[in-house]
Design a protein around this motif. Structure first.
Motif, PDB file in Angstrom:
ATOM      1  N   ALA A  52       0.489  -9.974   1.291  1.00 59.43           N
ATOM      2  CA  ALA A  52      -0.457  -9.366   0.344  1.00 59.43           C
ATOM      3  C   ALA A  52      -1.739  -8.944   1.047  1.00 59.43           C
ATOM      4  CB  ALA A  52      -0.769 -10.353  -0.781  1.00 59.43           C
ATOM      5  N   ARG A  53      -2.241  -9.788   1.937  1.00 56.34           N
ATOM      6  CA  ARG A  53      -3.492  -9.479   2.641  1.00 56.34           C
ATOM      7  C   ARG A  53      -3.320  -8.281   3.567  1.00 56.34           C
ATOM      8  NH1 ARG A  53      -4.124 -14.056   4.340  1.00 56.34           N
ATOM      9  NH2 ARG A  53      -5.543 -14.815   2.711  1.00 56.34           N
ATOM     10  N   ALA A  54      -2.215  -8.243   4.303  1.00 61.77           N
ATOM     11  CA  ALA A  54      -1.973  -7.125   5.218  1.00 61.77           C
ATOM     12  C   ALA A  54      -1.830  -5.811   4.452  1.00 61.77           C
ATOM     13  CB  ALA A  54      -0.716  -7.393   6.050  1.00 61.77           C
ATOM     14  N   THR A  55      -1.190  -5.873   3.295  1.00 63.59           N
ATOM     15  CA  THR A  55      -1.017  -4.674   2.471  1.00 63.59           C
ATOM     16  C   THR A  55      -2.359  -4.174   1.953  1.00 63.59           C
ATOM     17  OG1 THR A  55       1.197  -5.387   1.808  1.00 63.59           O
ATOM     18  CG2 THR A  55       0.106  -3.751   0.408  1.00 63.59           C
ATOM     19  N   ARG A  56      -3.166  -5.094   1.423  1.00 61.20           N
ATOM     20  CA  ARG A  56      -4.483  -4.719   0.893  1.00 61.20           C
ATOM     21  C   ARG A  56      -5.375  -4.161   1.994  1.00 61.20           C
ATOM     22  NH1 ARG A  56      -5.729  -2.808  -3.281  1.00 61.20           N
ATOM     23  NH2 ARG A  56      -6.430  -1.249  -1.792  1.00 61.20           N
ATOM     24  N   THR A  57      -5.399  -4.807   3.137  1.00 59.43           N
ATOM     25  CA  THR A  57      -6.239  -4.363   4.248  1.00 59.43           C
ATOM     26  C   THR A  57      -5.811  -2.993   4.753  1.00 59.43           C
ATOM     27  OG1 THR A  57      -6.653  -6.661   4.924  1.00 59.43           O
ATOM     28  CG2 THR A  57      -7.033  -4.949   6.570  1.00 59.43           C
ATOM     29  N   ALA A  58      -4.511  -2.789   4.847  1.00 57.50           N
ATOM     30  CA  ALA A  58      -4.003  -1.505   5.333  1.00 57.50           C
ATOM     31  C   ALA A  58      -4.357  -0.373   4.386  1.00 57.50           C
ATOM     32  CB  ALA A  58      -2.492  -1.586   5.520  1.00 57.50           C
ATOM     33  N   LEU A  59      -4.197  -0.596   3.096  1.00 55.43           N
ATOM     34  CA  LEU A  59      -4.529   0.441   2.110  1.00 55.43           C
ATOM     35  C   LEU A  59      -6.015   0.780   2.174  1.00 55.43           C
ATOM     36  CD1 LEU A  59      -2.427  -0.862  -0.919  1.00 55.43           C
ATOM     37  CD2 LEU A  59      -1.962   1.196   0.434  1.00 55.43           C
ATOM     38  N   ASP A  60      -6.860  -0.236   2.270  1.00 58.77           N
ATOM     39  CA  ASP A  60      -8.301   0.002   2.355  1.00 58.77           C
ATOM     40  C   ASP A  60      -8.643   0.807   3.608  1.00 58.77           C
ATOM     41  OD1 ASP A  60      -8.588  -1.446   0.045  1.00 58.77           O
ATOM     42  OD2 ASP A  60      -9.327  -3.266   1.029  1.00 58.77           O
ATOM     43  N   SER A  61      -8.051   0.431   4.723  1.00 63.05           N
ATOM     44  CA  SER A  61      -8.359   1.088   5.996  1.00 63.05           C
ATOM     45  C   SER A  61      -7.902   2.534   6.029  1.00 63.05           C
ATOM     46  CB  SER A  61      -7.699   0.322   7.152  1.00 63.05           C
ATOM     47  OG  SER A  61      -8.187  -1.003   7.223  1.00 63.05           O
ATOM     48  N   ALA A  62      -6.837   2.847   5.291  1.00 61.90           N
ATOM     49  CA  ALA A  62      -6.292   4.204   5.272  1.00 61.90           C
ATOM     50  C   ALA A  62      -6.917   5.081   4.187  1.00 61.90           C
ATOM     51  CB  ALA A  62      -4.782   4.152   5.089  1.00 61.90           C
ATOM     52  N   GLY A  63      -7.894   4.543   3.458  1.00 66.70           N
ATOM     53  CA  GLY A  63      -8.564   5.337   2.419  1.00 66.70           C
ATOM     54  C   GLY A  63      -7.943   5.222   1.047  1.00 66.70           C
ATOM     55  N   PHE A  64      -7.100   4.213   0.851  1.00 63.16           N
ATOM     56  CA  PHE A  64      -6.431   4.043  -0.442  1.00 63.16           C
ATOM     57  C   PHE A  64      -6.910   2.766  -1.148  1.00 63.16           C
ATOM     58  CE2 PHE A  64      -3.589   6.812   1.941  1.00 63.16           C
ATOM     59  CZ  PHE A  64      -3.354   7.827   1.011  1.00 63.16           C
ATOM     60  N   ALA A  65      -8.225   2.566  -1.125  1.00 68.25           N
ATOM     61  CA  ALA A  65      -8.786   1.396  -1.798  1.00 68.25           C
ATOM     62  C   ALA A  65      -8.538   1.436  -3.301  1.00 68.25           C
ATOM     63  CB  ALA A  65     -10.283   1.305  -1.522  1.00 68.25           C
ATOM     64  N   HIS A  66      -8.291   2.638  -3.844  1.00 68.63           N
ATOM     65  CA  HIS A  66      -8.044   2.774  -5.278  1.00 68.63           C
ATOM     66  C   HIS A  66      -6.628   2.363  -5.668  1.00 68.63           C
ATOM     67  CE1 HIS A  66      -6.569   6.445  -3.380  1.00 68.63           C
ATOM     68  NE2 HIS A  66      -5.769   6.608  -4.419  1.00 68.63           N
ATOM     69  N   VAL A  67      -5.758   2.139  -4.698  1.00 73.06           N
ATOM     70  CA  VAL A  67      -4.379   1.739  -4.971  1.00 73.06           C
ATOM     71  C   VAL A  67      -4.332   0.215  -5.079  1.00 73.06           C
ATOM     72  CG1 VAL A  67      -2.011   1.702  -4.097  1.00 73.06           C
ATOM     73  CG2 VAL A  67      -3.426   3.751  -3.802  1.00 73.06           C
ATOM     74  N   PRO A  68      -4.057  -0.332  -6.265  1.00 72.55           N
ATOM     75  CA  PRO A  68      -4.084  -1.784  -6.435  1.00 72.55           C
ATOM     76  C   PRO A  68      -2.845  -2.467  -5.879  1.00 72.55           C
ATOM     77  CG  PRO A  68      -3.501  -0.742  -8.496  1.00 72.55           C
ATOM     78  CD  PRO A  68      -3.808   0.375  -7.538  1.00 72.55           C
ATOM     79  N   VAL A  69      -2.994  -3.747  -5.582  1.00 75.61           N
ATOM     80  CA  VAL A  69      -1.886  -4.587  -5.149  1.00 75.61           C
ATOM     81  C   VAL A  69      -1.598  -5.600  -6.249  1.00 75.61           C
ATOM     82  CG1 VAL A  69      -1.108  -6.340  -3.504  1.00 75.61           C
ATOM     83  CG2 VAL A  69      -2.367  -4.319  -2.692  1.00 75.61           C
ATOM     84  N   LEU A  70      -0.365  -5.601  -6.718  1.00 78.23           N
ATOM     85  CA  LEU A  70       0.128  -6.574  -7.685  1.00 78.23           C
ATOM     86  C   LEU A  70       1.020  -7.532  -6.913  1.00 78.23           C
ATOM     87  CD1 LEU A  70       0.735  -7.605 -10.604  1.00 78.23           C
ATOM     88  CD2 LEU A  70       2.467  -5.797 -10.762  1.00 78.23           C
ATOM     89  N   ALA A  71       0.626  -8.787  -6.823  1.00 82.32           N
ATOM     90  CA  ALA A  71       1.352  -9.733  -5.982  1.00 82.32           C
ATOM     91  C   ALA A  71       2.251 -10.645  -6.798  1.00 82.32           C
ATOM     92  CB  ALA A  71       0.369 -10.583  -5.175  1.00 82.32           C
ATOM     93  N   GLY A  72       3.483 -10.806  -6.355  1.00 82.21           N
ATOM     94  CA  GLY A  72       4.364 -11.770  -6.984  1.00 82.21           C
ATOM     95  C   GLY A  72       3.843 -13.182  -6.750  1.00 82.21           C
ATOM     96  N   ALA A  73       3.847 -13.984  -7.807  1.00 82.90           N
ATOM     97  CA  ALA A  73       3.366 -15.367  -7.696  1.00 82.90           C
ATOM     98  C   ALA A  73       4.326 -16.311  -8.408  1.00 82.90           C
ATOM     99  CB  ALA A  73       1.953 -15.483  -8.278  1.00 82.90           C
ATOM    100  N   SER A  74       5.597 -16.030  -8.315  1.00 79.04           N
ATOM    101  CA  SER A  74       6.596 -16.807  -9.042  1.00 79.04           C
ATOM    102  C   SER A  74       6.966 -18.078  -8.299  1.00 79.04           C
ATOM    103  CB  SER A  74       7.852 -15.968  -9.274  1.00 79.04           C
ATOM    104  OG  SER A  74       7.549 -14.798 -10.006  1.00 79.04           O
ATOM    105  N   ASP A  75       7.009 -19.187  -9.029  1.00 77.20           N
ATOM    106  CA  ASP A  75       7.390 -20.465  -8.472  1.00 77.20           C
ATOM    107  C   ASP A  75       8.142 -21.231  -9.554  1.00 77.20           C
ATOM    108  OD1 ASP A  75       6.896 -22.389  -6.080  1.00 77.20           O
ATOM    109  OD2 ASP A  75       6.385 -23.614  -7.820  1.00 77.20           O
TER     110      ASP A  75
END
Length: 359
Positions: free
Chosen positions: A101-124
């Motif tokens: 999740a962190r790598a995905t969020r950081t990559a999107l921000d760095s590439a100019g896609f900060a407006h693209v949200p990350v929805l993370a699975g949290a199932s347990d």
């Protein structure tokens, strides 16, 4: 339980357990809320992404996982979903899930896609485990979490009050329905021991604070009912997403908000095109595009995670293999898959990217 698959082992009512489900804050600290977007769940096409591993070691390949997310954002994907069933979350440690999740969020921000949200699975399998994963997802930059109904002890979930108590506990553990981390229900019977939440129960979950549903059950009638019953909830912010690519247009036609669809990993532009054609009122073009996508999506669905990875490897040079016990496709099965999606891959290649960086 009505609306859910019958289990072989019955369970008596346990009021004390239900009270515990409804009060997770007694033992679980509430994490601070820091969403990334004004609207953490914008309508559109979301991609539940694969996770990729390095050859031989099967350690997570974070650079490839991040680059894949950027490619999808450029194609026009509205949001990225990490750590779902498509992302082999069941085979990842909590630390690995947070890293993805962190790598995905950081990559999107760095590439100019900060407006693209990350929805993370949290199932347990437990309430406390789910809340812990949600807290870690938030710290990793997720704007919302996707939660599957627990099924390790499916017989325990036959009581509707237990299901409601579980999701109420998750909402409270994520900071509450007002200002907390949004919780989306992942209704996927095939990944939840056959548990299929009906529309009455999903409406009840909306009342205790969940903010949306991913309908991987493929039941458009159920989606229509829930969309109708929740239309004015949260200022119109309650989301009903199709969980299958072959029902994007049907879902939109009955009041849905788009789709969270695995096909968006391999046909992202085609999935976005279907959504845009419908939204622009081009009904006949949308119908034709949806029918074409449905045929290709079925070819992928039959092969599941190994099929997605084979296609990505062939057409984009990355993909690799799943973690055991899931096996890669045989050469024979790969050949059949490539033949079945050849037309759609030509269509995908002819489309231009729909996504634009925010800076």
């Amino acid at each position: 339980m009505a609306g859910m698959a019958e289990q072989s082992r019955p369970m008596r009512s346990n009021k004390n357990m239900t009270r515990e489900l409804c009060s997770p804050s007694d033992t679980t600290p509430t994490p601070p809320c820091r969403p990334n977007q004004t609207d953490p769940l914008p309508p559109g096409i979301w991609a539940p992404t694969q996770v990729f591993f390095t050859p031989c070691t099967t350690k997570i390949d974070l650079p490839t996982t991040a680059a894949h997310a950027i490619r999808l954002a450029r194609a026009g994907i509205t949001g990225i979903v990490t750590n779902g069933s498509n992302g082999e979350a069941a085979h990842l440690t909590p630390a690995e899930r947070a890293a993805v999740a962190r790598a995905t969020r950081t990559a999107l921000d760095s590439a100019g896609f900060a407006h693209v949200p990350v929805l993370a699975g949290a199932s347990d399998a437990s309430l406390s485990g789910t809340v812990a994963l949600a807290r870690e997802a938030r710290e990793a930059g997720a704007a919302a979490v996707l939660v599957l109904c627990p099924s390790a002890f499916g017989w325990a979930m036959r009581e509707r009050g237990v299901v409601v108590g579980f999701y109420k506990g998750v909402v409270e553990g994520c900071g509450g329905s007002e200002g907390g981390l949004p919780v989306v229900v992942y209704n996927y019977p095939a990944a939840a021991g056959g548990l299929d939440l009906d529309s009455d129960l999903l409406e009840r979950l909306a009342e205790v604070g969940v903010r949306g549903v991913k309908f991987t059950c493929g039941n458009v009638g159920k989606l229509a009912r829930v969309a109708s019953l929740t239309a004015g909830r949260d200022g119109g912010g309650f989301r009903c997403f199709s969980g299958v690519a072959d029902a994007i247009v049907p879902a939109l036609a009955v009041g849905g908000h788009g789709g969270i669809v695995g096909a968006a990993n391999v046909f992202p532009r085609a999935c976005v095109q279907v959504y845009k054609l419908f939204e622009e009122g081009k009904w006949e073009e949308a119908r034709i595009a949806q029918q074409r996508l449905a045929r290709a999506d079925w070819a992928m669905t039959k092969r599941a995670i190994p099929g997605f990875k084979s296609v990505l490897q062939k057409y984009h040079g990355y993909g690799g293999i799943p973690r055991l016990p899931v096996l890669p496709l045989s050469e024979e099965e790969e050949g059949k898959l490539f033949a079945e999606i050849e037309e759609m891959m030509r269509v995908e290649a002819e489309l231009e990217d729909f996504g634009r960086p925010s800076h």
